[in-house]
Write a protein that holds these residues in place. Structure first.
Motif, PDB file in Angstrom:
ATOM      1  N   UNK A   1       0.838  -1.213   0.000  1.00  0.00           N
ATOM      2  CA  UNK A   1       0.000   0.000   0.000  1.00  0.00           C
ATOM      3  C   UNK A   1       0.867   1.254   0.000  1.00  0.00           C
ATOM      4  N   UNK A   2       1.999   1.190   0.674  1.00  0.00           N
ATOM      5  CA  UNK A   2       2.931   2.324   0.694  1.00  0.00           C
ATOM      6  C   UNK A   2       3.372   2.649  -0.743  1.00  0.00           C
ATOM      7  N   UNK A   3       3.763   1.613  -1.474  1.00  0.00           N
ATOM      8  CA  UNK A   3       4.206   1.808  -2.856  1.00  0.00           C
ATOM      9  C   UNK A   3       3.064   2.374  -3.702  1.00  0.00           C
ATOM     10  N   UNK A   4       1.872   1.867  -3.493  1.00  0.00           N
ATOM     11  CA  UNK A   4       0.737   2.346  -4.283  1.00  0.00           C
ATOM     12  C   UNK A   4       0.480   3.826  -4.017  1.00  0.00           C
ATOM     13  N   UNK A   5       0.564   4.227  -2.737  1.00  0.00           N
ATOM     14  CA  UNK A   5       0.362   5.648  -2.393  1.00  0.00           C
ATOM     15  C   UNK A   5       1.398   6.513  -3.110  1.00  0.00           C
TER      16      UNK A   5
ATOM     17  N   UNK B   1       6.132  13.887   2.008  1.00  0.00           N
ATOM     18  CA  UNK B   1       7.008  12.981   2.758  1.00  0.00           C
ATOM     19  C   UNK B   1       6.238  11.699   3.076  1.00  0.00           C
ATOM     20  N   UNK B   2       6.896  10.595   2.939  1.00  0.00           N
ATOM     21  CA  UNK B   2       6.277   9.308   3.320  1.00  0.00           C
ATOM     22  C   UNK B   2       7.171   8.652   4.369  1.00  0.00           C
ATOM     23  N   UNK B   3       6.613   8.439   5.559  1.00  0.00           N
ATOM     24  CA  UNK B   3       7.339   7.716   6.605  1.00  0.00           C
ATOM     25  C   UNK B   3       6.703   6.333   6.700  1.00  0.00           C
ATOM     26  N   UNK B   4       7.503   5.296   6.469  1.00  0.00           N
ATOM     27  CA  UNK B   4       6.974   3.928   6.466  1.00  0.00           C
ATOM     28  C   UNK B   4       7.599   3.155   7.619  1.00  0.00           C
ATOM     29  N   UNK B   5       6.725   2.707   8.513  1.00  0.00           N
ATOM     30  CA  UNK B   5       7.195   2.106   9.764  1.00  0.00           C
ATOM     31  C   UNK B   5       6.764   0.645   9.823  1.00  0.00           C
TER      32      UNK B   5
ATOM     33  N   UNK C   1      13.143  -3.435  -0.664  1.00  0.00           N
ATOM     34  CA  UNK C   1      13.428  -4.003  -1.980  1.00  0.00           C
ATOM     35  C   UNK C   1      12.328  -3.664  -2.983  1.00  0.00           C
ATOM     36  N   UNK C   2      11.105  -3.710  -2.536  1.00  0.00           N
ATOM     37  CA  UNK C   2       9.974  -3.393  -3.413  1.00  0.00           C
ATOM     38  C   UNK C   2      10.034  -1.935  -3.878  1.00  0.00           C
ATOM     39  N   UNK C   3      10.291  -1.027  -2.913  1.00  0.00           N
ATOM     40  CA  UNK C   3      10.348   0.403  -3.274  1.00  0.00           C
ATOM     41  C   UNK C   3      11.466   0.637  -4.287  1.00  0.00           C
ATOM     42  N   UNK C   4      12.580  -0.041  -4.090  1.00  0.00           N
ATOM     43  CA  UNK C   4      13.700   0.126  -5.013  1.00  0.00           C
ATOM     44  C   UNK C   4      13.320  -0.377  -6.416  1.00  0.00           C
ATOM     45  N   UNK C   5      12.692  -1.557  -6.444  1.00  0.00           N
ATOM     46  CA  UNK C   5      12.287  -2.111  -7.758  1.00  0.00           C
ATOM     47  C   UNK C   5      11.358  -1.156  -8.489  1.00  0.00           C
ATOM     48  N   UNK C   6      10.502  -0.468  -7.728  1.00  0.00           N
ATOM     49  CA  UNK C   6       9.493   0.385  -8.336  1.00  0.00           C
ATOM     50  C   UNK C   6       9.974   1.824  -8.542  1.00  0.00           C
TER      51      UNK C   6
END
Ligand SMILES: C[S@@+](CC[C@H](N)C(=O)[O-])C[C@H]1O[C@@H](n2cnc3c(N)ncnc32)[C@H](O)[C@@H]1O
Length: 439
Positions: free
Chosen positions: A270-274, A283-287, A299-304
């Protein structure tokens, strides 16, 4: 004298993969491991066997309660195999005869061969006898299911009781949906490619798919396939993401420049989708409290091709990680009993216990209470679970609102909430409640 060399006994084809499936199944049923962890505990089989292995493992857990009942009925003598893998093998044998297209004789030969491979001749005899008896008596056995609720529904009794209590008009549909293999939904990365263009790419490769009507980036494949074989997967054009989960971005609706907290972010869907759907986010803080899962999110954020500040911490203790600046939006995708995603994780039917519901609800309430002060006046908190249990969903939010004046007195249109039951328009089961802070 020359020693005579004996050739090893010839194994029926598919024996090895059944041995592995039985070990994985037993790890879930007897050791309480998740199916994902059980898969990871063994070296993977050759690529050609992966599809069969998954089918045997997922299918035998999906139908576990019925299969266990049938084994009991079919055994003429009491049998208590010391190795739980042998009991698992028996269920796997019965699963193949009822739900797979493997010819019966091949399924029996490979399963009996697997019992032999465990080196247990007595078990071989039992497995052989049970499978052959099933072949002879399948009709009368089917008739005898009626009235045995665990076997009929292939769910634990307490769980069906929950569904009935919470969803008196829909529980049968929920049970049926839980027993069906899930569809494969994709989320097209809007930052990298338009959905129409991605659909053309799929079409050019002979992969049939259709767009979701109300979800801008969602695509439903006609047939699931390994995600690595999706065009542009490695390049970050697309992710595997259930449509029910893709609603979060619409419900939270962050705006450019805003500060967003994803409080339970891993593995990052969901973080990536946002981030994909709102490029100008401030700013996105993902905890997340789980370091390994957070590494997957990274890894997912990097791929995307996306960026967020990742923090490994307990969201319920903000003093340890919060810098004091309020968030305009908070996504609380809370840990829950996950009864809405059983079709994707059939091991839930075997692993979950009634006590887990109250424990999840208590954890969720702690998170709600701890995170609410971090929300800016006029900001929104989106509470999400992937369960159907009212105690964790509607009742939870009702009690939270009753105890929290700034969440209660916030304008006529809030809170908005929706329960999606599994299978509804092909989605997994999710609950959404969007709460605005009075400002
Ligand atoms: C439903 S999953 C989140 C899924 C994720 N939002 C996504 O879309 O990929 C719940 C997550 O909450 C995390 N979690 C559980 N308790 C937590 C806590 N106290 N603080 C932070 N994260 C927590 C779990 O590790 C798990 O990754």
């Amino acid at each position: 004298m020359v020693a005579e060399r004996r050739a090893p006994p010839r194994q029926a084809p598919g024996t090895g993969v059944r041995v592995l499936a039985a070990r994985i199944n037993a790890r879930v049923v007897a050791n309480g491991s998740s199916l994902e962890a059980a898969f990871a505990a063994f070296p993977p089989p050759p690529d050609r066997d992966l599809g069969l292995l998954r089918e045997l493992c997922y299918g035998s857990l999906r139908w576990h309660h019925r299969l266990a009942h049938q084994v009991k009925r079919l055994l003429r003598r009491p049998w208590d195999p010391v190795d739980p893998s042998l009991a698992a093998l028996m269920r796997i044998g019965l699963y193949q005869l009822q739900w797979m297209r493997v010819p019966d004789h091949a399924a029996v030969a490979a399963t009996v061969g697997a019992a032999e491979a465990f080196g247990n001749m007595r078990a071989k005899g039992f497995v052989n006898a049970v499978l052959r008896r099933f072949q002879r008596e399948r009709e009368s056995l089917a008739a005898r299911l009626s009235g045995v609720r665990e076997a009929e529904t292939s769910h634990p009794d307490w769980m069906v009781g929950r569904f009935r209590a919470d969803w008196p008009d829909d529980w049968e549909r929920v049970v049926e949906a839980n027993n069906r293999p899930p569809p494969m939904w994709l989320r097209v990365n809007a930052r990298r490619i338009a959905r129409a263009a991605y659909l053309e790419t799929l079409d050019a490769q002979g992969i049939s798919a259709r767009p979701a009507r109300k979800l801008p980036g969602a695509v439903l494949l006609d047939r699931p396939r390994p995600m690595e074989t999706l065009p542009g997967f490695t390049e970050g054009l697309v992710s595997v993401h259930d449509a029910g989960a893709q609603l979060a971005a619409q419900w939270l609706a962050p705006e450019p420049g805003q500060r967003v907290l994803d409080a339970c972010a891993a593995p990052g869907g969901k973080c990536a989708h946002l981030l994909e759907s709102c490029p100008g986010l401030g700013e996105m803080v993902a905890l997340d409290v789980d370091r390994d899962r957070l590494a997957v999110a990274a890894g997912e954020l990097e791929r995307l091709g996306l960026e967020a500040e990742l923090i490994c911490a307990d969201a319920a203790s903000p003093r340890a990680w919060w810098d004091g600046r309020p968030f305009d939006r908070i996504l609380l995708d809370a840990p829950c009993s996950s009864l809405g995603v059983i079709r994707r994780h059939p091991d839930i039917k075997v692993l979950r216990r009634p006590v887990d519901i109250a424990q999840s609800a208590a954890k969720q309430r702690r998170l709600l209470d701890a995170l609410w002060p971090l929300l800016a006046s006029g900001g929104r908190l989106l509470y999400v679970t992937c369960t159907t249990v009212r105690e964790e969903n509607g009742d939870q939010i009702r009690d939270f609102l009753a105890a929290t004046p700034s969440a209660r007195d916030n304008g006529a249109e809030f809170p908005q909430s929706r329960q999606i039951l599994p299978g509804e328009t092909n989605m997994d089961g999710f609950y959404y409640a969007c709460i605005r802070k009075a400002g």
